[in-house]
Design a protein around this motif. Sequence first.
Motif: not given
Length: 732
Positions: A320-323, A304, A362, A325
């Motif tokens: 940016t998607s939460d997934t 990120r 994503a 990482n």
Amino acid sequence: MMSSYAKDLILQFGTRASMLARGCIVVCCAAVSTLAAAEDNAIESISANQQGANIIVRVQLKKPVDKSPIGFSITSPARIALDFAGTANATGKTTQEIGLGDVRNVNVVQAGERSRLVFNLSRPLNYATTVEGNAVIVTIDASGGVATAVSSIGLPVRAPAAAATPAPGGRQALRDIDFRRGTGGEGRIVVDLPSNQIGVDVRQQGQTVVVDFMKASLPEILRRRLDVTDFGTPVSSVTTMAQGENVRMVIEPKGLWEHSAYQSDTQLVIEVRPLKEEPNKLTQGTQGYRGEKLSLNFQNVEVRAVLQVIADFTGLNIITSDTVNGNLTLRLKDVPWDQALDIVMQAKGLDMRKNGSVIWIAPKDELLTKEKLELEQRAQIAELEPLKTETYQLNYQKAEAFKLVFGLDGASDSKNRILSKRGSAVIDPRTNQLFVTDIASKIEDIRRLVKKTDIASRQVLIEARIVEADDKFSRNLGAKLGFADLRTLRGGDAGYQLNGNTRGALTGTYQGLGEQTGQVGRVTPTGTDLGGNSQFVNLPAAGINGSNPASLAISLFSAAANRFLNLELSALEADGKGKIISSPRVVTADQLKALIEQGTELPYQQATSSGATSVSFRKANLKLEVTPQITPDGNIVLDVDVNKDSVGVETRAGFAIDTKHVKTQVLVENGGTVVLGGIFQQTERDSVAKVPFLGDIPVLGNVFKTTARTNDKTELLIFITPKIVADRLTGR
């Protein structure tokens, strides 16, 4: 004490308040000046209705109008603009919906002492204006043809006497074509039209801009190719040519560019502007990285954070998607930023979707799953969407031709059907109509399909000329040579005969020998033929085509010795010339095979499998079979099959057939003539029949031989001329 943040906030608020106050004063002053200047006239209302193919818009003003407003049209986007001088906007709104045909709405914009009406169209259309007291009537031709001014009651307005006079054939000629360079480096092609009613179609085809002038002609001086590379604009060349009844202009730009076109009265301007490449333009893929270079050096940093650095560097909007990482270690030096972003996404199994200026990043699986769900939802909505029924009247196409499209023939694959699973269609051959029931999106697809296919086919007249010419020459020469001995016989004096006519005794001089020459014999006084003549050379000339040769005979005799010498020369010369011209003609539609033939059928016997014989027929005729195809540039491609058969000699099995056949494909210009093929035959023959040794003697040897000479020439040529038939109905 007040913090620095509070001071900055108060300062910004005060500055904005003062700017707002000044803006209000400026706006109020402008409004006052506008109202003062616009007291002359004002637009009160705008109404529209449709009459046939015309959309009539009535612009009602406060006071009478002296002249029609100044207007121009733009093709990309399709708009019509009208400027009313000294007129204000008193309608109370800036946009009014119309929703008739290809006219969506009209915008009313007031600037200073004038107001502008902008008609937003779905496609470029022609228009005409007329003034009726306090109203201006705008007529927009929804059929795409030439617009004619129509009054408010639907009657055509007589055109002014100064209108452009059409050229022969109803086509008007373009006046001039010029090229200029704008201040921003754009290229401007300026075309002077003969009138403002000329239909113009401007479109982009690949890397070129194509402009078609409908029902127009092009003077010979304007048929040229302009090389404008030295002007320093995106345009490299401008080519103008005649294409059938229209005129086509092809503009060839280079590099990155965009174009626009607008028309003001009789002047059409096409602008081609250069596009500057944006350094932050995103290009996805392994090729074509054009971003500004950057250097990144991170050790075990979050993905990120890397994406945030790239977003700050480029100024892009990245979501940016939460997934997303995980950590990443990378060291990049002087790498284009779009390549760096591509590397980061490949390393972490990410993908992106761009929507305008926003980029959504994503994992690939997440994006694919989301897109799959959206497609499934659309499919479910399509299964629940209400059905609509629409009727299509076909004018030129047969309704049965749509059986394959709708899958009604029973042999078509269901995957090739244009209808949805719930859709159905009914074809009525009697009225040539289609009744289609389906969802709204499919109905729109079928409407476009019918509009594209249900058009009048252009027709072509094909004329073939088959010329057969022959030149024949024959000459035959021959000779006969004989000898006779008519001396005195015992028992009395003998007489002589010339070809059976008995004469007196051979005493004295016979005065009538020149009456007849030929075989000379001996006879007794009682009339008995003693056969005293001998022909030792008999080589006469042969006849030609049933004609007998002419002959010249000479007899030399000696009265004292009673001996005769006979010489007969025969000769025949024939010279014949002939020409046969066959000219079949046929008219057919574009890409439709046509056949025309004329001749005879000859019977002949043919054995069957049972051993019996049957009578069959074989054609000996003149046949023309052709399939034309009209190209976009007005030329014609022809698939031609020409037969020229005739009855030949008679054989035991029947008559032979002399065949001449040409089958080929050619490209011919409209009205041009091309030679498809030709056969040239020449026969030369010299024959001699002679007495050995004696026939070889110079000069005298001609008496001992016969000669024949033949020189025949035959030539076959096939010409073909296609012409596109002018269809006024199609043109309208």
